[in-house]
Design a protein around this motif. Sequence first.
Motif, PDB file in Angstrom:
ATOM      1  N   ASP A 148      49.410 -54.965  23.873  1.00  0.00           N
ATOM      2  CA  ASP A 148      48.524 -54.062  24.617  1.00  0.00           C
ATOM      3  C   ASP A 148      48.832 -54.201  26.105  1.00  0.00           C
ATOM      4  O   ASP A 148      48.544 -55.220  26.718  1.00  0.00           O
ATOM      5  CB  ASP A 148      47.061 -54.422  24.324  1.00  0.00           C
ATOM      6  CG  ASP A 148      46.077 -53.481  24.994  1.00  0.00           C
ATOM      7  OD1 ASP A 148      46.476 -52.717  25.903  1.00  0.00           O
ATOM      8  OD2 ASP A 148      44.896 -53.518  24.610  1.00  0.00           O
ATOM      9  N   ARG A 149      49.432 -53.191  26.661  1.00  0.00           N
ATOM     10  CA  ARG A 149      49.836 -53.227  28.071  1.00  0.00           C
ATOM     11  C   ARG A 149      48.633 -53.282  29.029  1.00  0.00           C
ATOM     12  O   ARG A 149      48.786 -53.544  30.202  1.00  0.00           O
ATOM     13  CB  ARG A 149      50.707 -52.008  28.418  1.00  0.00           C
ATOM     14  CG  ARG A 149      51.981 -51.961  27.624  1.00  0.00           C
ATOM     15  CD  ARG A 149      52.867 -53.139  27.972  1.00  0.00           C
ATOM     16  NE  ARG A 149      54.070 -53.112  27.142  1.00  0.00           N
ATOM     17  CZ  ARG A 149      54.645 -54.186  26.676  1.00  0.00           C
ATOM     18  NH1 ARG A 149      54.171 -55.365  26.913  1.00  0.00           N
ATOM     19  NH2 ARG A 149      55.731 -54.084  25.946  1.00  0.00           N
ATOM     20  N   GLU A 150      47.430 -53.031  28.516  1.00  0.00           N
ATOM     21  CA  GLU A 150      46.229 -53.100  29.346  1.00  0.00           C
ATOM     22  C   GLU A 150      45.767 -54.539  29.565  1.00  0.00           C
ATOM     23  O   GLU A 150      44.972 -54.807  30.452  1.00  0.00           O
ATOM     24  CB  GLU A 150      45.087 -52.292  28.693  1.00  0.00           C
ATOM     25  CG  GLU A 150      45.405 -50.827  28.490  1.00  0.00           C
ATOM     26  CD  GLU A 150      45.641 -50.092  29.799  1.00  0.00           C
ATOM     27  OE1 GLU A 150      44.847 -50.282  30.739  1.00  0.00           O
ATOM     28  OE2 GLU A 150      46.638 -49.349  29.883  1.00  0.00           O
ATOM     29  N   VAL A 151      46.252 -55.462  28.726  1.00  0.00           N
ATOM     30  CA  VAL A 151      45.860 -56.861  28.846  1.00  0.00           C
ATOM     31  C   VAL A 151      46.944 -57.596  29.635  1.00  0.00           C
ATOM     32  O   VAL A 151      48.100 -57.630  29.218  1.00  0.00           O
ATOM     33  CB  VAL A 151      45.676 -57.501  27.449  1.00  0.00           C
ATOM     34  CG1 VAL A 151      45.271 -58.956  27.585  1.00  0.00           C
ATOM     35  CG2 VAL A 151      44.649 -56.724  26.639  1.00  0.00           C
TER      36      VAL A 151
END
Length: 179
Positions: A148-151
């Motif tokens: 997850d690139r958001e994490v």
Amino acid sequence: MSTDTTNVLILCTGNSARSILGEAIVNRLGGGRFCGFSAGSFPKGQVHPGAMRLLERHGYPIEGLRSKSWDEFTGPDAARIDVVVTVCDNAAGETCPIWPGHPVKAHWGLPDPAGVDGGEAAEDAAFEAVHDALSRRIGKLVELPIRDREVPALAIRQRLQAIHDELAATEAETVEGQS
């Protein structure tokens, strides 16, 4: 191998016991979403017989498992590595290669079952203990949103280390309670 697969490299100095177990466990628990690899800084050249006995007892596929150098994972044709976990204190303190893609790194120091004296039964018990400890840690690893690139990578790294720290504390309390 899908680009959605998270590749996990388990490192130890000899790549004959703990890291081999870790590779097999990642491949089993990863359910196709995670792919396990293992390597060593100074590979022994063969998988420890105690590791092979354990893997066979638990029904893990053993074909293709081999002791190998971490150099296999640094070249341009190497698999992309997303997570690197060292499982012995020697490998954690060594200067690691620069991994392409800047994987998340963590250290899960576990005792070396290959160093246990007392015959095959004692060795098998030590391998079982390390297998169980790795299974608990890797079971939590495969739940993390690593792709997850958001994490942020730092948050993943901190969580990977916390998994080990929390479980190590619980395992130590369990051992003390049995004494």
